[in-house]
Motif scaffolding. Structure first.
Motif, short mmCIF file in Angstrom:
data_model
loop_
_atom_site.label_atom_id
_atom_site.label_comp_id
_atom_site.label_asym_id
_atom_site.label_seq_id
_atom_site.Cartn_x
_atom_site.Cartn_y
_atom_site.Cartn_z
N GLU A 1 0.72 -1.26 0.08
CA GLU A 1 -0.53 0.33 0.28
C GLU A 1 1.04 1.06 0.27
OE1 GLU A 1 -3.74 -0.08 2.62
OE2 GLU A 1 -3.08 -2.08 2.69
N PHE A 2 0.75 2.32 -1.24
CA PHE A 2 2.23 2.62 -1.24
C PHE A 2 1.83 4.18 0.09
CE2 PHE A 2 3.52 6.37 -4.19
CZ PHE A 2 4.84 6.03 -4.27
N LEU A 3 0.90 5.12 0.12
CA LEU A 3 0.60 5.49 0.61
C LEU A 3 1.22 5.30 2.14
CD1 LEU A 3 -2.96 7.21 -0.55
CD2 LEU A 3 -0.55 7.91 -0.69
N ILE A 4 0.49 4.00 2.76
CA ILE A 4 1.54 3.60 4.53
C ILE A 4 2.54 3.45 4.00
CG2 ILE A 4 1.53 1.53 5.68
CD1 ILE A 4 -1.50 0.97 5.05
N ALA A 5 2.87 3.37 2.93
CA ALA A 5 4.86 2.94 2.78
C ALA A 5 5.38 4.15 2.83
CB ALA A 5 5.37 2.22 1.59
N LEU A 6 4.77 5.58 2.16
CA LEU A 6 5.39 6.56 2.02
C LEU A 6 5.15 7.46 3.81
CD1 LEU A 6 4.15 7.98 -1.21
CD2 LEU A 6 6.34 8.09 -0.28
N GLU A 7 4.59 7.28 4.22
CA GLU A 7 3.70 7.64 5.50
C GLU A 7 4.93 7.25 6.59
OE1 GLU A 7 0.40 7.49 8.46
OE2 GLU A 7 -0.14 7.77 6.91
N LEU A 8 5.55 5.75 6.50
CA LEU A 8 5.71 5.09 7.25
C LEU A 8 7.84 5.74 7.06
CD1 LEU A 8 6.76 3.01 9.10
CD2 LEU A 8 6.93 1.23 7.44
N GLU A 9 8.31 5.97 5.51
CA GLU A 9 9.22 6.74 5.56
C GLU A 9 9.46 7.38 5.94
OE1 GLU A 9 11.44 6.44 1.14
OE2 GLU A 9 9.18 7.17 0.93
N SER A 10 8.56 8.80 5.72
CA SER A 10 9.01 9.55 6.30
C SER A 10 8.96 10.20 7.80
CB SER A 10 7.44 10.82 6.27
OG SER A 10 7.45 11.78 6.36
#
Length: 157
Positions: A21-30
């Motif tokens: 889930e791309f948005l979850i991955a980006l949020e976690l990355e941030s």
């Protein structure tokens, strides 16, 4: 004494995110970058995760159980742990799918995850894993050990 006082003084971890889930991955990355860590890659499939694991030799991987190519996160966790000595934390809404042997993982963060849960998990994997450290009674992050594995898995469902 160097590195003995919390995450701010700890060496930054090289982290792989295995999440489809791309948005979850980006949020976690941030969130991880805000904590001073280096995200070496994001993978949505088991093949991509293994390629990034081999290429970057991360210290830690956050692994979702269900990836774009099916229920392959458990195999990814086992291979990253066994073949590349990567510390693995599962991120899942269904901890009951994690096998009894934990597939080489050190704990699970319940989804939807919280910033606090991620910070607790990071503190756990960067500390000297004191089982009496008070983390096992929280629902956002559950470390795997023989006792807490069975006691807490029913709480996370």
């Amino acid at each position: 004494m160097p590195g003995g006082h919390g995450l701010s003084n700890a060496k930054p971890l090289r982290i792989l995110i295995v999440e489809d889930e791309f948005l979850i991955a980006l949020e976690l990355e941030s969130l991880l970058q805000d904590q001073g860590h280096d995200v070496v890659g994001i993978a949505a499939t088991s093949d991509h995760a293994m390629a990034l694991g081999q290429q970057f030799a991360p210290d830690l991987a956050f692994v979702d159980i269900h990836l774009a190519d099916g229920l392959t996160g458990i195999d990814v966790a086992r291979k990253l742990s066994d073949q590349h000595q990567v510390t693995v934390l599962f991120m899942t809404a269904n901890a009951k799918r994690i096998p009894e042997d934990c597939a080489g993982a050190r704990g699970v963060i319940a989804k939807p995850y919280t910033e606090r849960g991620v910070k607790e998990a990071l503190a756990y994997v960067t500390a000297e894993h004191d089982p009496t450290g008070g983390i096992t009674d929280r629902l956002t992050f559950t470390p795997f050990d023989a006792k807490s594995r069975r006691d807490s898995s029913s709480q996370l469902s």
